[in-house]
Design a protein around this motif. Structure first.
Motif, PDB file in Angstrom:
ATOM      1  N   LEU A   8      85.864  53.012   5.588  1.00 22.81           N
ATOM      2  CA  LEU A   8      86.543  53.614   5.688  1.00 22.81           C
ATOM      3  C   LEU A   8      87.084  54.736   4.289  1.00 22.81           C
ATOM      4  N   ALA A   9      87.525  53.561   3.303  1.00 26.51           N
ATOM      5  CA  ALA A   9      88.316  53.326   2.084  1.00 26.51           C
ATOM      6  C   ALA A   9      87.996  54.455   1.508  1.00 26.51           C
ATOM      7  N   CYS A  10      86.202  54.122   1.843  1.00 24.43           N
ATOM      8  CA  CYS A  10      85.922  55.412   0.135  1.00 24.43           C
ATOM      9  C   CYS A  10      85.408  56.427   0.663  1.00 24.43           C
ATOM     10  N   VAL A  11      85.679  56.984   2.406  1.00 22.70           N
ATOM     11  CA  VAL A  11      84.706  58.441   2.787  1.00 22.70           C
ATOM     12  C   VAL A  11      86.635  58.749   3.200  1.00 22.70           C
ATOM     13  N   LEU A  12      87.453  58.449   3.418  1.00 23.56           N
ATOM     14  CA  LEU A  12      89.020  58.525   3.132  1.00 23.56           C
ATOM     15  C   LEU A  12      89.812  58.612   2.197  1.00 23.56           C
ATOM     16  N   LEU A  13      89.701  57.821   1.160  1.00 19.61           N
ATOM     17  CA  LEU A  13      90.320  58.168  -0.272  1.00 19.61           C
ATOM     18  C   LEU A  13      89.520  58.180  -1.183  1.00 19.61           C
ATOM     19  N   GLY A  14      87.904  59.017  -0.952  1.00 26.08           N
ATOM     20  CA  GLY A  14      87.354  59.289  -2.097  1.00 26.08           C
ATOM     21  C   GLY A  14      86.799  58.691  -3.041  1.00 26.08           C
ATOM     22  N   ALA A  15      86.111  57.830  -2.195  1.00 27.40           N
ATOM     23  CA  ALA A  15      86.150  56.573  -3.521  1.00 27.40           C
ATOM     24  C   ALA A  15      84.841  56.256  -3.768  1.00 27.40           C
ATOM     25  N   PHE A  16      83.963  57.924  -3.160  1.00 20.24           N
ATOM     26  CA  PHE A  16      82.089  57.605  -3.520  1.00 20.24           C
ATOM     27  C   PHE A  16      81.684  58.025  -4.755  1.00 20.24           C
ATOM     28  N   ALA A  17      82.598  57.725  -6.097  1.00 17.99           N
ATOM     29  CA  ALA A  17      81.669  58.421  -6.897  1.00 17.99           C
ATOM     30  C   ALA A  17      82.064  56.989  -7.844  1.00 17.99           C
ATOM     31  N   SER A  18      82.495  55.737  -7.299  1.00 16.75           N
ATOM     32  CA  SER A  18      82.356  54.665  -7.681  1.00 16.75           C
ATOM     33  C   SER A  18      81.758  53.452  -7.130  1.00 16.75           C
ATOM     34  N   ALA A  19      81.133  53.816  -5.638  1.00 15.02           N
ATOM     35  CA  ALA A  19      80.396  53.150  -4.441  1.00 15.02           C
ATOM     36  C   ALA A  19      79.567  53.698  -3.945  1.00 15.02           C
ATOM     37  N   GLN A  20      78.435  52.923  -3.954  1.00 15.68           N
ATOM     38  CA  GLN A  20      76.980  53.538  -3.004  1.00 15.68           C
ATOM     39  C   GLN A  20      77.481  53.688  -1.033  1.00 15.68           C
ATOM     40  N   LEU A  21      76.944  55.267  -1.198  1.00 17.94           N
ATOM     41  CA  LEU A  21      76.795  55.935   0.495  1.00 17.94           C
ATOM     42  C   LEU A  21      76.390  55.183   0.852  1.00 17.94           C
ATOM     43  N   PRO A  22      77.163  53.874   2.249  1.00 13.97           N
ATOM     44  CA  PRO A  22      77.015  53.678   3.110  1.00 13.97           C
ATOM     45  C   PRO A  22      76.085  54.111   3.853  1.00 13.97           C
ATOM     46  N   ARG A  23      75.027  53.092   4.793  1.00 14.29           N
ATOM     47  CA  ARG A  23      74.514  54.237   5.325  1.00 14.29           C
ATOM     48  C   ARG A  23      74.842  54.266   7.184  1.00 14.29           C
ATOM     49  N   LEU A  24      74.160  55.283   7.831  1.00 16.61           N
ATOM     50  CA  LEU A  24      74.857  55.534   9.325  1.00 16.61           C
ATOM     51  C   LEU A  24      74.074  54.529   9.909  1.00 16.61           C
TER      52      LEU A  24
END
Length: 391
Positions: A8-24
């Motif tokens: 949620l932190a990645c998706v909602l705060l826009g941290a995908f640039a520095s984190a790997q996208l979790p799998r659904l």
């Protein structure tokens, strides 16, 4: 819990640039949201967005290609020139829902029949589009908006797996007819759009092109298959409100004011005739207004990137030369070709009627009192020039 918080932190705060996208997970769903018309012009045609939800990951977000910012540099100038920049935004579904509940606009959700690999591919595509360098795009209300971008995305992701059936379209409409399905004919917004758009929007839209309107995208998704199976797995109502319909109060409508203008000009012209007089101020106002509008039509036609403003034959009554004539009458006196020019203006009005009848361009009914107003005054000006010999 830690994994959920991280995602949620990645998706909602826009941290995908520095984190790997979790799998659904297997429980994930990707759907298309279609939203009903609103009261404001920018919302009158409805809206389309994507929803990604995963109960296992605690994820529920909306990807919205219909975001614009009034505070952008040169926003209004870019809008006039057809260089409107829209963006893909991302927000919690709860926040998205709150906005439409406040406006009392319905929302229907079409859940797409995708396997887990396809869902993750879809999410990765949306997240790549959401990167700062990718999220902005050049908006076109007819060919590149939040609605027809849906078809573009499906084709990019699934290529020749997608098949459209157009059997649900009982009648194919022109672009102008499609636009007017969402506008009251006797409204200022309808008048403005009809005056700005030219003959290019009077061609019949292809079934695929109908999808520039969200409602038609929703209808089309119901009649679309992927690898021979229905693309939409299930459809449900998220918010159920009555359709917003544009209303027109007669005393504030363009028809009322245009009829008032016609009666005013007709009364002044009659008084001029009875008193063997000519009021130059009235002619100055009419020629100035039609001339300025004519220049604006020329600007939209030749000097902007708007896809729907070309070939605008409203220029036959909103004549740019009228504005130039005003300056000549005020500062240089009556030109030698003045009488011929009055016949030219009357001829243009007759030509406009012929073009309307032939269907080359469809004009709003509200143009009729404008044409009648101009015809009465042009005829009187010709009569005055014929009656009073000039040296």
């Amino acid at each position: 819990m830690v994994r959920n918080f991280f995602f949620l932190a990645c998706v909602l705060l826009g941290a995908f640039a520095s984190a790997q996208l979790p799998r659904l997970s297997q429980n994930a769903r990707i759907s298309v949201l279609t939203c009903g018309s609103g009261d404001e012009l920018y919302s009158a045609f409805g809206h389309t967005a994507f929803r990604v939800q995963d109960s296992v990951l605690g994820l529920d977000v909306v990807y919205n290609y219909g975001t614009f910012d009034f505070d952008q540099p040169n926003f209004y100038l870019n809008f006039a020139k057809g260089n409107m920049v829209y963006s893909l935004s991302r927000t919690r579904f709860a926040n998205f829902l709150l906005e439409y509940e406040a406006d009392k606009r319905w929302i229907r959700e079409q859940i797409l029949d995708l396997d887990q690999v396809e869902k993750n591919k879809f999410l990765a595509f949306l997240e790549d589009n959401y990167r700062p360098e990718n999220r902005n795009y050049l908006y076109d209300p007819l060919f590149n908006n939040c609605s027809n971008i849906t078809a573009n995305i499906l084709e990019k992701l699934f290529d020749n797996q997608i098949t459209y059936s157009y059997s649900h379209l009982e009648k194919r409409h022109t672009f102008r007819e499609l636009i007017m399905q969402h506008l009251h004919w006797n409204s200022w917004s309808a008048l403005g759009i009809n005056l700005a758009y030219g003959s290019v929007v009077d061609r019949e839209a292809t079934p695929y092109e109908h999808m520039f309107l969200p409602y038609y995208t929703m209808y089309q998704l119901r009649n679309t298959t992927k690898n021979g199976k229905p693309l939409v797995l299930r459809e449900r109502v998220v918010l159920d409100y009555d359709e917003h319909e544009q209303r027109s109060f007669f005393l504030t409508s363009p028809l009322f004011w245009l009829l008032l203008l016609f009666m005013f000009v007709a009364a002044i012209t009659f008084l001029d005739y009875r008193h063997d007089h000519k009021n130059p101020w009235l002619d100055t106002v009419l020629l100035t207004l039609t001339g300025l509008l004519g220049f604006f039509i020329v600007f939209l036609w030749f000097f902007t990137n708007h896809s729907g403003t070309g070939g605008n034959l409203n220029i036959l009554w909103a004549v740019p030369l009228n504005f130039i004539l005003v300056f000549m009458l005020l500062f240089a006196g009556r030109p030698a070709w003045y009488v011929q020019y009055l016949w030219f203006l009357l001829g243009l009005l007759a030509l406009l009627l012929a073009i309307w009848v032939l269907g080359i361009q469809v004009f709003p009914v509200l143009v009729l009192p404008i044409m009648a107003t101009l015809a009465i005054r042009y005829l009187y000006l010709w009569y005055w020039e014929w009656k009073v010999p000039k040296p």
